[in-house]
Design an enzyme around this catalytic site. Sequence first.
Site, PDB file in Angstrom:
ATOM      1  N   SER A   1      -5.681  -1.766   7.856  1.00 26.32           N
ATOM      2  CA  SER A   1      -4.901  -0.559   7.978  1.00 26.32           C
ATOM      3  C   SER A   1      -3.556  -0.418   7.234  1.00 26.32           C
ATOM      4  O   SER A   1      -3.035   0.640   7.374  1.00 26.32           O
ATOM      5  CB  SER A   1      -4.556  -0.167   9.619  1.00 26.32           C
ATOM      6  OG  SER A   1      -3.721  -1.371   9.544  1.00 26.32           O
ATOM      7  N   TYR A   2      -3.319  -1.261   6.119  1.00 21.20           N
ATOM      8  CA  TYR A   2      -2.345  -0.989   5.344  1.00 21.20           C
ATOM      9  C   TYR A   2      -2.616   0.006   4.048  1.00 21.20           C
ATOM     10  O   TYR A   2      -3.162  -0.425   2.928  1.00 21.20           O
ATOM     11  CB  TYR A   2      -1.989  -2.344   4.577  1.00 21.20           C
ATOM     12  CG  TYR A   2      -1.229  -3.175   5.596  1.00 21.20           C
ATOM     13  CD1 TYR A   2      -0.672  -2.857   6.673  1.00 21.20           C
ATOM     14  CD2 TYR A   2      -0.774  -4.572   5.396  1.00 21.20           C
ATOM     15  CE1 TYR A   2      -0.050  -3.712   7.607  1.00 21.20           C
ATOM     16  CE2 TYR A   2      -0.479  -5.417   6.260  1.00 21.20           C
ATOM     17  CZ  TYR A   2       0.062  -5.152   7.382  1.00 21.20           C
ATOM     18  OH  TYR A   2       0.615  -5.800   8.298  1.00 21.20           O
ATOM     19  N   GLY A   3      -2.402   1.348   4.359  1.00 20.86           N
ATOM     20  CA  GLY A   3      -2.862   2.184   3.472  1.00 20.86           C
ATOM     21  C   GLY A   3      -3.607   3.287   4.291  1.00 20.86           C
ATOM     22  O   GLY A   3      -4.539   2.977   4.846  1.00 20.86           O
TER      23      GLY A   3
ATOM     24  N   ALA B   1       0.798  -1.224  -0.121  1.00 27.23           N
ATOM     25  CA  ALA B   1      -0.062  -0.161  -0.061  1.00 27.23           C
ATOM     26  C   ALA B   1       0.822   1.183   0.019  1.00 27.23           C
ATOM     27  O   ALA B   1       0.565   2.294  -0.702  1.00 27.23           O
ATOM     28  CB  ALA B   1      -0.839   0.049   1.253  1.00 27.23           C
TER      29      ALA B   1
END
Length: 323
Positions: free
Chosen positions: A52-54, A14
């Site tokens: 939550s990656y990004g 991300a």
Amino acid sequence: MNKKKIGIGMGTWAWGNKLVWGYKPETDDILLKKTFFDAIDGGLDLVDTADSYGTGNLFGQSEKLIGNFLEELPKRKLKKITIATKLAPFPWRIGRNGFNHAFQESNKRLRGHIKRAQLHWSTSRYAPWQEEQLLNGLGDLYEKGLIQEIGLSNTGPKRLCFLYQKLKERGIKITSIQMQFSLLTKPTLEDEKIKNLCIEHNIEYLAYSPLALGILAIKPNKSPKPKTFLRQKLFQNILPKTIELRKLLTNIGEKYSASQAQVALNWIRSHGAKPIVGIRNPLQAKDAISALNWSLTKREKERLDFYRNSCLANMPQNPFTSP
């Protein structure tokens, strides 16, 4: 615990391409797709990501990319892999239904392919009541048949025992736990307790950051300068103090015509854990796959253990890890 396989960590997918490298969608997404397909074809059987990656406009970007790639993956290959995502216990995600909307959105991005939902980190240090309620919510998703497995991340042995018992009372088992684990994580009694609990309860031990942000793959005579300030400071501190360890990785690798990264990954496997390695291009995918073709001898493992125990520098511990 499966010592023969390696998982794919998608955390950098991300942020890395879009925020650091100068993102070019016409070429970068194609490269990532080839990397992904090569990894699956080579036998890497766990795809690990997180909602939550990004951040900001890129929120969930890693899941979106994976979901797009999964749509092109033949069903026979899809059946052989586990798609796992981590749901973040943000302060506003409270109560037993706190993860419901987040799960629905993640499952939409991953095109309905989530097999394992994981609690991204423990809240036991600051809001233990939140963690227990969210875990019960994951149990509800399991009982409804929306997920097949439940996993934990950054959870210490004391909390693992507590959460394991809570789910066991409902007839649900914990499938996996993720912890930071590499030749550069500081050896602790808690880590040994986690590994023993995994053996006792048949929990898969997953090791994230197995290459210590790539440090273990750097040649002993090299000192590259990362682009970000925090990594620059980390490398300045750790690289000079790990030269001997990286020399040993090189020497062992020569015996197997293998890279330092392969040796570091196989050291993790020798401890009964499954490394989740970040791969960004087909060459890195090929390197990780090659690690599946050989194993360390007992003597080589012991030598690496010794160097780890005497190493003068370690990776910072995750502050969210519970007791």
